[in-house]
Structure formats: structure tokens, C-alpha cells
Design a protein around this motif. Structure first.
Motif, PDB file in Angstrom:
ATOM      1  N   SER A   9       0.812  -1.217   0.000  1.00 62.92           N
ATOM      2  CA  SER A   9       0.000   0.000   0.000  1.00 62.92           C
ATOM      3  C   SER A   9       0.848   1.270   0.000  1.00 62.92           C
ATOM      4  O   SER A   9       0.474   2.267  -0.607  1.00 62.92           O
ATOM      5  CB  SER A   9      -0.943   0.017   1.198  1.00 62.92           C
ATOM      6  N   THR A  10       1.985   1.253   0.666  1.00 59.92           N
ATOM      7  CA  THR A  10       2.796   2.462   0.807  1.00 59.92           C
ATOM      8  C   THR A  10       4.085   2.429  -0.004  1.00 59.92           C
ATOM      9  O   THR A  10       4.721   3.458  -0.165  1.00 59.92           O
ATOM     10  CB  THR A  10       3.193   2.661   2.283  1.00 59.92           C
ATOM     11  N   LYS A  11       4.471   1.237  -0.464  1.00 61.24           N
ATOM     12  CA  LYS A  11       5.763   1.009  -1.127  1.00 61.24           C
ATOM     13  C   LYS A  11       6.929   1.325  -0.193  1.00 61.24           C
ATOM     14  O   LYS A  11       8.052   1.530  -0.615  1.00 61.24           O
ATOM     15  CB  LYS A  11       5.886   1.799  -2.435  1.00 61.24           C
ATOM     16  N   TYR A  12       6.642   1.384   1.128  1.00 63.82           N
ATOM     17  CA  TYR A  12       7.686   1.608   2.128  1.00 63.82           C
ATOM     18  C   TYR A  12       8.584   0.383   2.177  1.00 63.82           C
ATOM     19  O   TYR A  12       8.122  -0.740   2.340  1.00 63.82           O
ATOM     20  CB  TYR A  12       7.063   1.886   3.498  1.00 63.82           C
ATOM     21  N   LEU A  13       9.892   0.615   2.056  1.00 64.72           N
ATOM     22  CA  LEU A  13      10.893  -0.447   2.045  1.00 64.72           C
ATOM     23  C   LEU A  13      11.719  -0.361   3.316  1.00 64.72           C
ATOM     24  O   LEU A  13      12.148   0.727   3.708  1.00 64.72           O
ATOM     25  CB  LEU A  13      11.807  -0.268   0.823  1.00 64.72           C
TER      26      LEU A  13
END
Length: 125
Positions: A77-81
Motif C-alpha cells: 500500500s505504501t511502497k515503504y521499504l
């Protein structure tokens, strides 16, 4: 005569492989062995979570049945890595090619790449 159930002692990283009863001497023999890992280091997985977005994970280790130590993880959902740590999951399966591309693209945006041979995230040269 009532039945009495006594649980076997739990040992971290081990599971019961066999148990026998010595009725004559009144004891139980429990044989333990290493737990088989559900996922191997470097496997790329699609995970669903309790209360969190789905994610793509590069597994580091999976000793526990619903916990994976991660090399890298990206939330859909956020593409937070993020790197390292662990994730608890509801379900996990091998990622499809398009799902694998999501984490590879996220690594690339962070100027990194996955090296399948060394099982490490490395900087892009």
C-alpha cells in the motif's frame, strides 16, 4: 480410570520427533530434533498480515511458523521499504514474477539490488 495429559517441554528451535512410553519404569522418552524451516534464506514471498498491508519479503530465516526474519520488505500500500528485523504474517507464499518485480523496483529506487548468489542486498555500482 481418568486420562491425564501432560504436555512435553518446549525447547526453542526444536520440535518433538518421537515419543515412547516406558510403562514398566513409569516415564516417557521424548526425542527432539531441529525444526524444519518453512522458508529458506533468499526466498521471495508474498505475505498477508493481521491489520497491516500485504507485503513482499526477502526471507532471511524462518524458525517460527508465523514469523520470518527479513532481509528486505516492501509494503504494497505504501511502497515503504525497510531492511532487517522480522515480520509476523497471516499467510505467506512464494511471490509471483510480478510481485518479485515490486521489491526489485523498490530496491532499485533505493539504489540497491538483490544478489541471488550471495543472498545479500548490495549497492548498485
Amino acid at each position: 480410570m481418568p486420562t491425564i495429559k501432560i504436555p512435553f517441554p518446549i525447547h526453542q528451535g526444536l520440535e518433538v520427533k518421537n515419543a515412547t512410553i516406558d510403562i514398566e519404569n513409569g516415564y516417557t522418552v521424548v526425542e527432539y530434533g531441529e525444526k524444519e524451516k518453512k522458508y529458506q534464506k533468499g526466498e521471495i514471498l508474498f505475505c498477508t498480515h493481521h491489520g497491516l498491508s500485504e507485503s513482499i519479503v526477502i526471507a532471511d530465516d524462518s524458525i517460527f511458523s508465523c514469523r520470518i526474519e527479513v532481509i528486505a520488505q516492501v509494503f504494497m500500500s505504501t511502497k515503504y521499504l525497510f531492511y532487517g528485523d522480522y515480520t509476523s504474517f497471516k499467510t505467506a507464499r512464494k511471490a509471483t514474477e510480478s510481485e518479485r518485480k515490486i521489491i526489485f523496483d523498490a530496491l532499485s529506487e533505493d539504489r540497491k539490488k538483490w544478489n541471488e548468489d550471495t543472498k545479500k542486498v548490495e549497492p548498485i555500482q
